[in-house]
Design a protein around this motif. Sequence first.
Motif, short mmCIF file in Angstrom:
data_model
loop_
_atom_site.label_atom_id
_atom_site.label_comp_id
_atom_site.label_asym_id
_atom_site.label_seq_id
_atom_site.Cartn_x
_atom_site.Cartn_y
_atom_site.Cartn_z
N GLY A 281 35.55 30.72 63.03
CA GLY A 281 36.58 31.42 63.79
C GLY A 281 36.52 32.93 63.59
O GLY A 281 36.63 33.71 64.55
N ILE A 282 36.34 33.36 62.36
CA ILE A 282 36.26 34.79 62.05
C ILE A 282 35.01 35.39 62.70
O ILE A 282 35.07 36.45 63.34
CB ILE A 282 36.27 35.03 60.53
N VAL B 179 46.67 32.71 56.08
CA VAL B 179 45.56 32.80 55.13
C VAL B 179 46.15 32.59 53.74
O VAL B 179 46.96 33.37 53.27
CB VAL B 179 44.87 34.18 55.21
N TYR B 180 45.73 31.49 53.10
CA TYR B 180 46.23 31.21 51.75
C TYR B 180 45.50 32.07 50.73
O TYR B 180 44.29 32.23 50.79
CB TYR B 180 46.05 29.73 51.41
N LYS C 287 46.63 38.62 57.31
CA LYS C 287 47.54 37.56 56.85
C LYS C 287 47.38 36.26 57.64
O LYS C 287 47.80 35.20 57.19
CB LYS C 287 48.98 38.03 56.95
N ARG C 288 46.79 36.36 58.83
CA ARG C 288 46.60 35.18 59.68
C ARG C 288 45.15 35.11 60.15
O ARG C 288 44.53 36.13 60.40
CB ARG C 288 47.54 35.22 60.88
N TYR C 289 44.66 33.87 60.28
CA TYR C 289 43.30 33.67 60.77
C TYR C 289 43.27 33.80 62.29
O TYR C 289 44.25 33.46 62.97
CB TYR C 289 42.81 32.26 60.43
N PRO C 290 42.13 34.19 62.83
CA PRO C 290 41.96 34.06 64.28
C PRO C 290 41.81 32.56 64.59
O PRO C 290 41.75 31.73 63.68
CB PRO C 290 40.66 34.81 64.55
N LYS D 292 43.73 25.33 46.73
CA LYS D 292 42.45 24.75 47.16
C LYS D 292 41.78 25.56 48.26
O LYS D 292 40.57 25.69 48.30
CB LYS D 292 42.69 23.31 47.61
N TRP D 293 42.56 26.07 49.22
CA TRP D 293 42.00 26.78 50.36
C TRP D 293 42.17 28.29 50.26
O TRP D 293 42.23 29.00 51.26
CB TRP D 293 42.59 26.26 51.66
N ALA D 294 42.22 28.80 49.04
CA ALA D 294 42.42 30.24 48.83
C ALA D 294 41.27 31.04 49.43
O ALA D 294 40.10 30.69 49.28
CB ALA D 294 42.54 30.55 47.35
#
Length: 134
Positions: free
Chosen positions: A67-68, A13-14, A27-30, A18-20
């Motif tokens: 995804g979330i 997860v930035y 810390k990580r996306y599903p 741009k993708w903040a």
Amino acid sequence: PLVFGQVMRGAEVYRYGKWAEFHYKPKRYPKFPLGSHGYAISRPIAKFVASTKNELFEYQGEDTSLGIWLAQSTSIKARWKNSNLFVNNQNCSDKNNYVIGHDLSPAMIKECYEKADEVDEIKESSILESTSPP
């Protein structure tokens, strides 16, 4: 319920650029489908999103949001099918892929349209419909 496309797993997860993403705290996306390459969802997932749209929070991108939402849902269990068929390389000549257009010029769109296998069927269908008696 199926999500079909290039599936990202454990992506960082930035927090800047741009993708903040400022609202999703892990810390990580599903798992999520890579939106820039395109993806398909089955009707049950589309119905889930449509029926719960007022309760869903819109995160940084539609792909990470999906995804979330699916990871957090207790009412739907998605199956994820990874596929390299969806591409964003603008190569309309490769009949083995589904080309997703990003920043295509009008000339490129016309070129892709003319190379599509379905064009002859569409033209044929249109001719038949326009010459059929009412």
